[in-house]
Design a protein around this motif. Structure first.
Motif, PDB file in Angstrom:
ATOM      1  N   ASN A  18     -12.405  12.981 -18.093  1.00 17.00           N
ATOM      2  CA  ASN A  18     -12.104  11.660 -18.610  1.00 17.00           C
ATOM      3  C   ASN A  18     -13.185  10.694 -18.199  1.00 17.00           C
ATOM      4  O   ASN A  18     -13.664  10.709 -17.078  1.00 17.00           O
ATOM      5  CB  ASN A  18     -10.771  11.121 -18.103  1.00 17.00           C
ATOM      6  CG  ASN A  18      -9.988  12.155 -17.380  1.00 17.00           C
ATOM      7  OD1 ASN A  18     -10.343  12.511 -16.254  1.00 17.00           O
ATOM      8  ND2 ASN A  18      -8.955  12.665 -18.010  1.00 17.00           N
ATOM      9  N   PRO A  20     -14.375   7.429 -16.903  1.00 15.98           N
ATOM     10  CA  PRO A  20     -13.718   6.352 -16.160  1.00 15.98           C
ATOM     11  C   PRO A  20     -13.789   5.046 -16.935  1.00 15.98           C
ATOM     12  O   PRO A  20     -14.732   4.797 -17.683  1.00 15.98           O
ATOM     13  CB  PRO A  20     -14.490   6.285 -14.856  1.00 15.98           C
ATOM     14  CG  PRO A  20     -15.762   6.996 -15.096  1.00 15.98           C
ATOM     15  CD  PRO A  20     -15.520   7.962 -16.209  1.00 15.98           C
ATOM     16  N   TYR A  22     -13.757   0.966 -16.857  1.00 13.02           N
ATOM     17  CA  TYR A  22     -14.052  -0.148 -15.955  1.00 13.02           C
ATOM     18  C   TYR A  22     -13.481  -1.460 -16.471  1.00 13.02           C
ATOM     19  O   TYR A  22     -13.595  -1.763 -17.652  1.00 13.02           O
ATOM     20  CB  TYR A  22     -15.566  -0.311 -15.763  1.00 13.02           C
ATOM     21  CG  TYR A  22     -16.126   0.671 -14.781  1.00 13.02           C
ATOM     22  CD1 TYR A  22     -16.202   0.355 -13.423  1.00 13.02           C
ATOM     23  CD2 TYR A  22     -16.562   1.918 -15.200  1.00 13.02           C
ATOM     24  CE1 TYR A  22     -16.701   1.271 -12.516  1.00 13.02           C
ATOM     25  CE2 TYR A  22     -17.060   2.845 -14.298  1.00 13.02           C
ATOM     26  CZ  TYR A  22     -17.127   2.504 -12.952  1.00 13.02           C
ATOM     27  OH  TYR A  22     -17.613   3.410 -12.051  1.00 13.02           O
ATOM     28  N   HIS A  89      -9.624   1.751  -7.343  1.00  6.02           N
ATOM     29  CA  HIS A  89      -9.607   2.991  -8.117  1.00  6.02           C
ATOM     30  C   HIS A  89      -8.149   3.367  -8.377  1.00  6.02           C
ATOM     31  O   HIS A  89      -7.419   3.694  -7.454  1.00  6.02           O
ATOM     32  CB  HIS A  89     -10.333   4.083  -7.329  1.00  6.02           C
ATOM     33  CG  HIS A  89     -10.308   5.416  -8.009  1.00  6.02           C
ATOM     34  ND1 HIS A  89     -10.720   6.562  -7.397  1.00  6.02           N
ATOM     35  CD2 HIS A  89      -9.927   5.780  -9.256  1.00  6.02           C
ATOM     36  CE1 HIS A  89     -10.597   7.587  -8.221  1.00  6.02           C
ATOM     37  NE2 HIS A  89     -10.098   7.126  -9.364  1.00  6.02           N
ATOM     38  N   VAL A  91      -5.444   5.737 -10.363  1.00  6.08           N
ATOM     39  CA  VAL A  91      -5.292   7.004 -11.075  1.00  6.08           C
ATOM     40  C   VAL A  91      -4.042   6.894 -11.936  1.00  6.08           C
ATOM     41  O   VAL A  91      -2.943   6.720 -11.436  1.00  6.08           O
ATOM     42  CB  VAL A  91      -5.171   8.174 -10.079  1.00  6.08           C
ATOM     43  CG1 VAL A  91      -4.986   9.485 -10.824  1.00  6.08           C
ATOM     44  CG2 VAL A  91      -6.405   8.230  -9.200  1.00  6.08           C
ATOM     45  N   LYS A  93      -1.635   8.662 -14.436  1.00  3.09           N
ATOM     46  CA  LYS A  93      -1.235   9.972 -14.988  1.00  3.09           C
ATOM     47  C   LYS A  93      -0.409   9.716 -16.237  1.00  3.09           C
ATOM     48  O   LYS A  93       0.576   8.998 -16.217  1.00  3.09           O
ATOM     49  CB  LYS A  93      -0.379  10.727 -13.966  1.00  3.09           C
ATOM     50  CG  LYS A  93      -1.167  11.233 -12.777  1.00  3.09           C
ATOM     51  CD  LYS A  93      -0.405  12.368 -12.087  1.00  3.09           C
ATOM     52  CE  LYS A  93      -1.165  12.894 -10.895  1.00  3.09           C
ATOM     53  NZ  LYS A  93      -0.972  12.075  -9.689  1.00  3.09           N
ATOM     54  N   ILE A 103      -5.262  12.602 -16.998  1.00  5.27           N
ATOM     55  CA  ILE A 103      -5.421  11.723 -15.845  1.00  5.27           C
ATOM     56  C   ILE A 103      -6.522  10.747 -16.185  1.00  5.27           C
ATOM     57  O   ILE A 103      -7.630  11.138 -16.543  1.00  5.27           O
ATOM     58  CB  ILE A 103      -5.768  12.518 -14.566  1.00  5.27           C
ATOM     59  CG1 ILE A 103      -4.569  13.392 -14.181  1.00  5.27           C
ATOM     60  CG2 ILE A 103      -6.125  11.571 -13.443  1.00  5.27           C
ATOM     61  CD1 ILE A 103      -4.807  14.233 -12.969  1.00  5.27           C
ATOM     62  N   GLU A 104      -6.187   9.474 -16.110  1.00  2.47           N
ATOM     63  CA  GLU A 104      -7.165   8.455 -16.448  1.00  2.47           C
ATOM     64  C   GLU A 104      -7.595   7.759 -15.156  1.00  2.47           C
ATOM     65  O   GLU A 104      -6.759   7.427 -14.319  1.00  2.47           O
ATOM     66  CB  GLU A 104      -6.497   7.442 -17.397  1.00  2.47           C
ATOM     67  CG  GLU A 104      -7.467   6.519 -18.090  1.00  2.47           C
ATOM     68  CD  GLU A 104      -6.767   5.323 -18.707  1.00  2.47           C
ATOM     69  OE1 GLU A 104      -7.463   4.371 -19.074  1.00  2.47           O
ATOM     70  OE2 GLU A 104      -5.525   5.330 -18.790  1.00  2.47           O
ATOM     71  N   HIS A 105      -8.888   7.574 -15.010  1.00  2.93           N
ATOM     72  CA  HIS A 105      -9.389   6.870 -13.832  1.00  2.93           C
ATOM     73  C   HIS A 105      -9.797   5.465 -14.231  1.00  2.93           C
ATOM     74  O   HIS A 105     -10.681   5.302 -15.066  1.00  2.93           O
ATOM     75  CB  HIS A 105     -10.593   7.593 -13.236  1.00  2.93           C
ATOM     76  CG  HIS A 105     -10.235   8.901 -12.641  1.00  2.93           C
ATOM     77  ND1 HIS A 105      -9.817   9.026 -11.344  1.00  2.93           N
ATOM     78  CD2 HIS A 105     -10.179  10.143 -13.188  1.00  2.93           C
ATOM     79  CE1 HIS A 105      -9.540  10.294 -11.100  1.00  2.93           C
ATOM     80  NE2 HIS A 105      -9.745  10.991 -12.202  1.00  2.93           N
ATOM     81  N   PHE A 107     -11.161   1.721 -12.942  1.00  3.69           N
ATOM     82  CA  PHE A 107     -11.774   0.965 -11.852  1.00  3.69           C
ATOM     83  C   PHE A 107     -11.662  -0.500 -12.203  1.00  3.69           C
ATOM     84  O   PHE A 107     -12.323  -0.968 -13.139  1.00  3.69           O
ATOM     85  CB  PHE A 107     -13.239   1.380 -11.655  1.00  3.69           C
ATOM     86  CG  PHE A 107     -13.384   2.771 -11.120  1.00  3.69           C
ATOM     87  CD1 PHE A 107     -13.439   2.992  -9.752  1.00  3.69           C
ATOM     88  CD2 PHE A 107     -13.435   3.869 -11.980  1.00  3.69           C
ATOM     89  CE1 PHE A 107     -13.547   4.281  -9.251  1.00  3.69           C
ATOM     90  CE2 PHE A 107     -13.543   5.157 -11.487  1.00  3.69           C
ATOM     91  CZ  PHE A 107     -13.592   5.365 -10.111  1.00  3.69           C
ATOM     92  N   LYS A 161      -3.500   2.805  -5.026  1.00  2.02           N
ATOM     93  CA  LYS A 161      -4.086   3.895  -5.820  1.00  2.02           C
ATOM     94  C   LYS A 161      -3.190   4.323  -6.966  1.00  2.02           C
ATOM     95  O   LYS A 161      -3.635   4.899  -7.938  1.00  2.02           O
ATOM     96  CB  LYS A 161      -4.352   5.088  -4.913  1.00  2.02           C
ATOM     97  CG  LYS A 161      -5.552   4.883  -4.033  1.00  2.02           C
ATOM     98  CD  LYS A 161      -5.837   6.108  -3.196  1.00  2.02           C
ATOM     99  CE  LYS A 161      -7.032   5.850  -2.313  1.00  2.02           C
ATOM    100  NZ  LYS A 161      -6.835   4.638  -1.462  1.00  2.02           N
ATOM    101  N   ASN A 162      -1.905   4.076  -6.803  1.00  2.00           N
ATOM    102  CA  ASN A 162      -0.976   4.455  -7.870  1.00  2.00           C
ATOM    103  C   ASN A 162       0.135   3.413  -7.914  1.00  2.00           C
ATOM    104  O   ASN A 162       0.207   2.531  -7.053  1.00  2.00           O
ATOM    105  CB  ASN A 162      -0.418   5.853  -7.621  1.00  2.00           C
ATOM    106  CG  ASN A 162       0.164   5.972  -6.227  1.00  2.00           C
ATOM    107  OD1 ASN A 162       1.014   5.190  -5.829  1.00  2.00           O
ATOM    108  ND2 ASN A 162      -0.318   6.940  -5.463  1.00  2.00           N
TER     109      ASN A 162
END
Ligand code: RET
Length: 277
Positions: A18, A20, A22, A89, A91, A93, A103-105, A107, A161-162
């Motif tokens: 994936n 990332p 921004y 960052h 994450v 899901k 899973i998408e990242h 930022f 983070k989540n």
């Protein structure tokens, strides 16, 4: 032209990485940060000039209020020049019906300079209100410690983070905020009852203004950093409006109104003495 060599590895990966995503400040956001920096700087100068017009013993509110806009100016300078920020960052899901789980990242830019600012200026704003009401030391301390917990847990929330971590910290910050509200509404109102009528009225109106404004911060946070429904720029603009109301507008209101009250009380006493003389 020679054809490009055939890659020895299959160009189609089995796992699609994936890209990332921004989310960061744009031109509008940067301009807004500069505008607020200038407003905070000008307010600071105005508060300093206003404090020179009163004797040192009567400068407590001037000093506190000047410190508040000074810190805000410093923090806005940092943010406008691209300092005081970092990327959270996140994450994400996503369980789609048709596509396999992805899973998408993400930022997202977080301006932590705000939280550094708030950790100093919100206790100072509370001191302004507490001294106006004549609150007792225990209540002041509880309000200030709750305030510091609110800002620090809010900072942790911003770098969550989540969703579990983010909203967990957010919930803790909201509980701390309720402790502040309780101290202002219950202890503050109780304390101000023994003050003059004009001080009581001023505390009710400026305290009410504060509670409405402060309640909008967690809402902006929830839409911006929390749910990421607003761009970083939209969030910057929303905080800019709130910050100008909560610091310079609050400060001018407090200093002018309190100055007027103090003069009225002095006038009352000097008039009384003249009558007796
Ligand atoms: C956060 C997020 C977590 C939940 C809560 C928050 C409250 C923030 C407040 C900030 C006030 C700032 C002021 C700045 C002055 O210019 C940290 C946003 C409850 C109330 C008044």
């Amino acid at each position: 032209p020679t054809p490009s060599p055939t890659p020895s590895v299959s160009p189609i990966p089995t796992v699609i990485p994936n890209v990332p995503h921004y989310e960061r400040v744009g031109e509008t956001g940067t301009k807004t940060l500069w505008v607020v920096f200038v407003l905070m700087l000008l307010s600071t100068l105005a508060f300093v000039a206003m404090s020179w017009r009163v004797p040192v013993q009567k400068r407590l509110f001037h000093v506190i209020t000047t410190m508040i806009t000074t810190f805000a100016a410093i923090s806005y300078f940092a943010m406008a020049t691209g300092d005081g920020n970092s990327y959270a960052h996140i994450v994400v899901k996503e369980a789609h019906k048709h596509v396999p789980n992805t899973i998408e990242h993400v930022f997202r830019q977080v301006f932590w300079a705000r939280y550094v600012d708030w950790s100093v200026t919100t206790p100072l704003l509370l001191l302004d209100l507490a001294f106006l009401a004549g609150m007792d030391g225990a209540s002041i301390l509880v309000a200030i410690v709750a305030d510091i917990i609110m800002v620090l847990t809010g900072l942790f929330a911003a770098f969550g983070k989540n969703d579990g971590q983010k909203w967990g910290w957010y919930a803790i910050a909201c509980i701390a905020y309720l402790v502040i509200v309780y101290q202002l509404v219950v202890s503050g109102r109780r304390a101000v009852m023994s003050k003059s009528n004009s001080t009581s009225k001023l505390f009710a109106s400026i305290g009410g203004f504060t509670l409405i404004l402060w309640t909008l911060y967690p809402i902006v946070w929830g839409i911006g950093d929390g749910a990421r429904k607003w761009s970083v720029d939209a969030e910057i603009i929303a905080y800019a409006i709130l910050d100008v109301l909560a610091k310079p507008v609050f400060g001018f209101w407090l200093l002018f109104a309190h100055g007027r009250n103090a003069t009225a009380i002095e006038g009352f006493w000097s008039h009384g003495l003249e009558g007796e003389g």
